[in-house]
Structures are given as C-alpha cells and as structure tokens.
Design a protein around this motif. Structure first.
Motif, PDB file in Angstrom:
ATOM      1  N   ALA A 222       0.845  -1.199   0.000  1.00  0.00           N
ATOM      2  CA  ALA A 222       0.000   0.000   0.000  1.00  0.00           C
ATOM      3  C   ALA A 222       0.876   1.243   0.000  1.00  0.00           C
ATOM      4  O   ALA A 222       1.986   1.238   0.549  1.00  0.00           O
ATOM      5  CB  ALA A 222      -0.903   0.001   1.231  1.00  0.00           C
ATOM      6  N   HIS A 223       0.385   2.292  -0.590  1.00  0.00           N
ATOM      7  CA  HIS A 223       1.037   3.598  -0.506  1.00  0.00           C
ATOM      8  C   HIS A 223       1.054   4.020   0.964  1.00  0.00           C
ATOM      9  O   HIS A 223       0.085   3.790   1.694  1.00  0.00           O
ATOM     10  CB  HIS A 223       0.249   4.651  -1.277  1.00  0.00           C
ATOM     11  N   GLY A 224       2.110   4.667   1.394  1.00  0.00           N
ATOM     12  CA  GLY A 224       2.145   5.188   2.764  1.00  0.00           C
ATOM     13  C   GLY A 224       1.003   6.153   3.019  1.00  0.00           C
ATOM     14  O   GLY A 224       0.355   6.119   4.069  1.00  0.00           O
ATOM     15  N   TYR A 225       0.715   6.990   2.024  1.00  0.00           N
ATOM     16  CA  TYR A 225      -0.362   7.969   2.213  1.00  0.00           C
ATOM     17  C   TYR A 225      -1.745   7.323   2.171  1.00  0.00           C
ATOM     18  O   TYR A 225      -2.691   7.876   2.732  1.00  0.00           O
ATOM     19  CB  TYR A 225      -0.245   9.115   1.208  1.00  0.00           C
ATOM     20  N   LEU A 226      -1.872   6.160   1.551  1.00  0.00           N
ATOM     21  CA  LEU A 226      -3.127   5.414   1.663  1.00  0.00           C
ATOM     22  C   LEU A 226      -3.303   4.966   3.109  1.00  0.00           C
ATOM     23  O   LEU A 226      -4.373   5.146   3.700  1.00  0.00           O
ATOM     24  CB  LEU A 226      -3.134   4.205   0.718  1.00  0.00           C
ATOM     25  N   THR A 227      -2.258   4.412   3.674  1.00  0.00           N
ATOM     26  CA  THR A 227      -2.315   3.990   5.076  1.00  0.00           C
ATOM     27  C   THR A 227      -2.689   5.169   5.967  1.00  0.00           C
ATOM     28  O   THR A 227      -3.571   5.064   6.822  1.00  0.00           O
ATOM     29  CB  THR A 227      -0.956   3.389   5.508  1.00  0.00           C
ATOM     30  N   LEU A 228      -2.045   6.307   5.753  1.00  0.00           N
ATOM     31  CA  LEU A 228      -2.344   7.496   6.551  1.00  0.00           C
ATOM     32  C   LEU A 228      -3.788   7.949   6.350  1.00  0.00           C
ATOM     33  O   LEU A 228      -4.467   8.320   7.318  1.00  0.00           O
ATOM     34  CB  LEU A 228      -1.381   8.627   6.193  1.00  0.00           C
ATOM     35  N   SER A 229      -4.288   7.902   5.122  1.00  0.00           N
ATOM     36  CA  SER A 229      -5.660   8.350   4.867  1.00  0.00           C
ATOM     37  C   SER A 229      -6.689   7.469   5.571  1.00  0.00           C
ATOM     38  O   SER A 229      -7.777   7.936   5.912  1.00  0.00           O
ATOM     39  CB  SER A 229      -5.936   8.405   3.365  1.00  0.00           C
ATOM     40  N   LEU A 230      -6.363   6.209   5.799  1.00  0.00           N
ATOM     41  CA  LEU A 230      -7.298   5.302   6.468  1.00  0.00           C
ATOM     42  C   LEU A 230      -7.424   5.585   7.959  1.00  0.00           C
ATOM     43  O   LEU A 230      -8.321   5.060   8.622  1.00  0.00           O
ATOM     44  CB  LEU A 230      -6.894   3.858   6.208  1.00  0.00           C
ATOM     45  N   VAL A 231      -6.538   6.440   8.487  1.00  0.00           N
ATOM     46  CA  VAL A 231      -6.655   6.876   9.873  1.00  0.00           C
ATOM     47  C   VAL A 231      -8.022   7.532  10.104  1.00  0.00           C
ATOM     48  O   VAL A 231      -8.634   7.356  11.152  1.00  0.00           O
ATOM     49  CB  VAL A 231      -5.500   7.842  10.229  1.00  0.00           C
ATOM     50  N   ILE A 232      -8.528   8.258   9.119  1.00  0.00           N
ATOM     51  CA  ILE A 232      -9.788   8.995   9.277  1.00  0.00           C
ATOM     52  C   ILE A 232     -10.951   8.054   9.609  1.00  0.00           C
ATOM     53  O   ILE A 232     -11.598   8.216  10.645  1.00  0.00           O
ATOM     54  CB  ILE A 232     -10.083   9.868   8.038  1.00  0.00           C
ATOM     55  N   PRO A 233     -11.275   7.063   8.764  1.00  0.00           N
ATOM     56  CA  PRO A 233     -12.395   6.194   9.127  1.00  0.00           C
ATOM     57  C   PRO A 233     -12.111   5.332  10.357  1.00  0.00           C
ATOM     58  O   PRO A 233     -13.029   5.070  11.149  1.00  0.00           O
ATOM     59  CB  PRO A 233     -12.618   5.343   7.880  1.00  0.00           C
ATOM     60  N   LEU A 234     -10.875   4.898  10.528  1.00  0.00           N
ATOM     61  CA  LEU A 234     -10.560   4.074  11.696  1.00  0.00           C
ATOM     62  C   LEU A 234     -10.707   4.869  12.984  1.00  0.00           C
ATOM     63  O   LEU A 234     -11.234   4.371  13.988  1.00  0.00           O
ATOM     64  CB  LEU A 234      -9.149   3.481  11.563  1.00  0.00           C
ATOM     65  N   PHE A 235     -10.276   6.130  12.977  1.00  0.00           N
ATOM     66  CA  PHE A 235     -10.408   6.988  14.156  1.00  0.00           C
ATOM     67  C   PHE A 235     -11.880   7.243  14.472  1.00  0.00           C
ATOM     68  O   PHE A 235     -12.281   7.296  15.632  1.00  0.00           O
ATOM     69  CB  PHE A 235      -9.661   8.297  13.944  1.00  0.00           C
ATOM     70  N   GLY A 236     -12.693   7.365  13.430  1.00  0.00           N
ATOM     71  CA  GLY A 236     -14.123   7.570  13.634  1.00  0.00           C
ATOM     72  C   GLY A 236     -14.787   6.443  14.395  1.00  0.00           C
ATOM     73  O   GLY A 236     -15.814   6.641  15.046  1.00  0.00           O
ATOM     74  N   SER A 237     -14.184   5.254  14.353  1.00  0.00           N
ATOM     75  CA  SER A 237     -14.730   4.130  15.114  1.00  0.00           C
ATOM     76  C   SER A 237     -14.246   4.123  16.558  1.00  0.00           C
ATOM     77  O   SER A 237     -14.763   3.371  17.380  1.00  0.00           O
ATOM     78  CB  SER A 237     -14.371   2.807  14.432  1.00  0.00           C
ATOM     79  N   LEU A 238     -13.261   4.963  16.880  1.00  0.00           N
ATOM     80  CA  LEU A 238     -12.728   5.015  18.244  1.00  0.00           C
ATOM     81  C   LEU A 238     -13.307   6.144  19.077  1.00  0.00           C
ATOM     82  O   LEU A 238     -13.411   6.027  20.302  1.00  0.00           O
ATOM     83  CB  LEU A 238     -11.202   5.166  18.214  1.00  0.00           C
ATOM     84  N   LEU A 239     -13.642   7.267  18.438  1.00  0.00           N
ATOM     85  CA  LEU A 239     -14.106   8.436  19.191  1.00  0.00           C
ATOM     86  C   LEU A 239     -15.253   9.127  18.465  1.00  0.00           C
ATOM     87  O   LEU A 239     -15.148   9.428  17.275  1.00  0.00           O
ATOM     88  CB  LEU A 239     -12.960   9.442  19.382  1.00  0.00           C
ATOM     89  N   THR A 240     -16.320   9.373  19.206  1.00  0.00           N
ATOM     90  CA  THR A 240     -17.446  10.169  18.725  1.00  0.00           C
ATOM     91  C   THR A 240     -17.615  11.337  19.684  1.00  0.00           C
ATOM     92  O   THR A 240     -17.699  11.130  20.902  1.00  0.00           O
ATOM     93  CB  THR A 240     -18.747   9.345  18.680  1.00  0.00           C
ATOM     94  N   VAL A 241     -17.622  12.543  19.124  1.00  0.00           N
ATOM     95  CA  VAL A 241     -17.830  13.743  19.938  1.00  0.00           C
ATOM     96  C   VAL A 241     -19.189  14.319  19.549  1.00  0.00           C
ATOM     97  O   VAL A 241     -19.383  14.750  18.416  1.00  0.00           O
ATOM     98  CB  VAL A 241     -16.714  14.784  19.736  1.00  0.00           C
ATOM     99  N   GLU A 242     -20.095  14.318  20.493  1.00  0.00           N
ATOM    100  CA  GLU A 242     -21.428  14.884  20.281  1.00  0.00           C
ATOM    101  C   GLU A 242     -21.478  16.276  20.896  1.00  0.00           C
ATOM    102  O   GLU A 242     -20.626  16.638  21.704  1.00  0.00           O
ATOM    103  CB  GLU A 242     -22.480  13.972  20.914  1.00  0.00           C
ATOM    104  N   GLY A 243     -22.467  17.059  20.490  1.00  0.00           N
ATOM    105  CA  GLY A 243     -22.679  18.357  21.115  1.00  0.00           C
ATOM    106  C   GLY A 243     -21.670  19.421  20.735  1.00  0.00           C
ATOM    107  O   GLY A 243     -21.417  20.351  21.504  1.00  0.00           O
ATOM    108  N   ILE A 244     -21.077  19.303  19.552  1.00  0.00           N
ATOM    109  CA  ILE A 244     -20.195  20.349  19.027  1.00  0.00           C
ATOM    110  C   ILE A 244     -20.719  20.746  17.655  1.00  0.00           C
ATOM    111  O   ILE A 244     -21.449  19.988  17.012  1.00  0.00           O
ATOM    112  CB  ILE A 244     -18.714  19.910  18.947  1.00  0.00           C
ATOM    113  N   SER A 245     -20.329  21.925  17.185  1.00  0.00           N
ATOM    114  CA  SER A 245     -20.804  22.357  15.869  1.00  0.00           C
ATOM    115  C   SER A 245     -20.020  21.703  14.743  1.00  0.00           C
ATOM    116  O   SER A 245     -20.572  21.420  13.687  1.00  0.00           O
ATOM    117  CB  SER A 245     -20.741  23.885  15.742  1.00  0.00           C
TER     118      SER A 245
END
Length: 151
Positions: free
Chosen positions: A62-85
C-alpha cells in the motif's frame, strides 16, 4: 469500542486516555489501485502485482499515504464527539512509515489523547496514532495528529 463524549468539556476529560484500537481492516489490491488512480501514483511496487512479487517486499504494498488516509475512518470508530458544531483535521506534527503494508494484510488504529488546549471557539486536541499490522511487531505508521473541535 467507541468512546463517546459530549461537548468541549467531554473532550477535555480525555487527556491522557488510551482510546484502544479499532477493528481490523484488510488492505486489498482494489483499494490500492483505486488510491493509485486518485493520486496518479502508479509506482510498480503498488500496482504491478507480477513485478512487485519479484521485488523487495515479495508482493505489492500500500502507498504510505493510503495507510495514513485510512486513519480517518478508523479513528471515527474510536471516538465520537457529540454536542459540538464541527470538528476539523488541523494537521500533523509528525508522521513516519516504519513498515510497509503488504496487500492482503490487515491494519488497525490505536490512539491516545495527548493534550487538549483551548482555542478561540473551541479546543485543539492532539492524538498519538499507531497503525498496527496484524502479526507484525513494527507499526505501519505512527503519527501525531491535531484536530480542532468547535462549540
């Protein structure tokens, strides 16, 4: 398991917290090829499976930047912040790719909250991310990332 917090105070309560690790995600050749098409990076070690098999990694990676880009969806499964704009990716302080990710490997994200500081209208939060490879002692990617969350 997803950590769910509410508002700016909820984010502040996370300082020093280990958010755990995401589920595993398999890196397929189709994903690598799609990333190559999107970025015009068709280097043979990523997309030419026959040549890559005879290359230094024993197969396509995999491209290194592909690996880095997958941080976004993976992080979304670890933390949800409610009550912010809104929350925005503010940048990166450090990124390294210690080990290539071979096509067919599985990766996951582990995250720790480093700091949360006040900024006008919200907070700036810093996280340490490690993209782990199933069965590998060395990570695929380590990064210190910065996000901003606004009330």
């Amino acid at each position: 398991m997803t950590t769910i917090v509410n508002g700016i105070d909820g984010i502040k309560s996370l300082v020093g917290k280990d958010l755990g690790a995401s589920e595993w995600l398999e890196i397929t050749q189709e994903r690598v090829n799609t990333f190559a098409d999107a970025t015009d990076d068709h280097q043979w070690i990523h997309v030419d499976t026959e040549r890559a098999t005879a290359g230094p990694f024993g197969g396509p990676i995999a491209h290194g930047y592909l690996t880095l880009s997958l941080v976004i969806p993976l992080f979304g499964s670890l933390l949800t912040v409610e009550g912010i704009s809104m929350g925005v990716n503010y940048g990166l302080e450090k990124v390294r790719f210690p080990t290539p990710v071979k096509v067919g490997a599985r990766i996951r994200l582990a995250a720790t909250v480093v700091s949360v500081e006040d900024v006008p209208g919200g907070v700036q939060s810093t996280f340490d991310f490690t993209v782990q490879i199933d069965g590998s002692a060395k990570p695929a990617c380590v990064a210190r990332t910065v996000y901003r969350q606004y009330a």
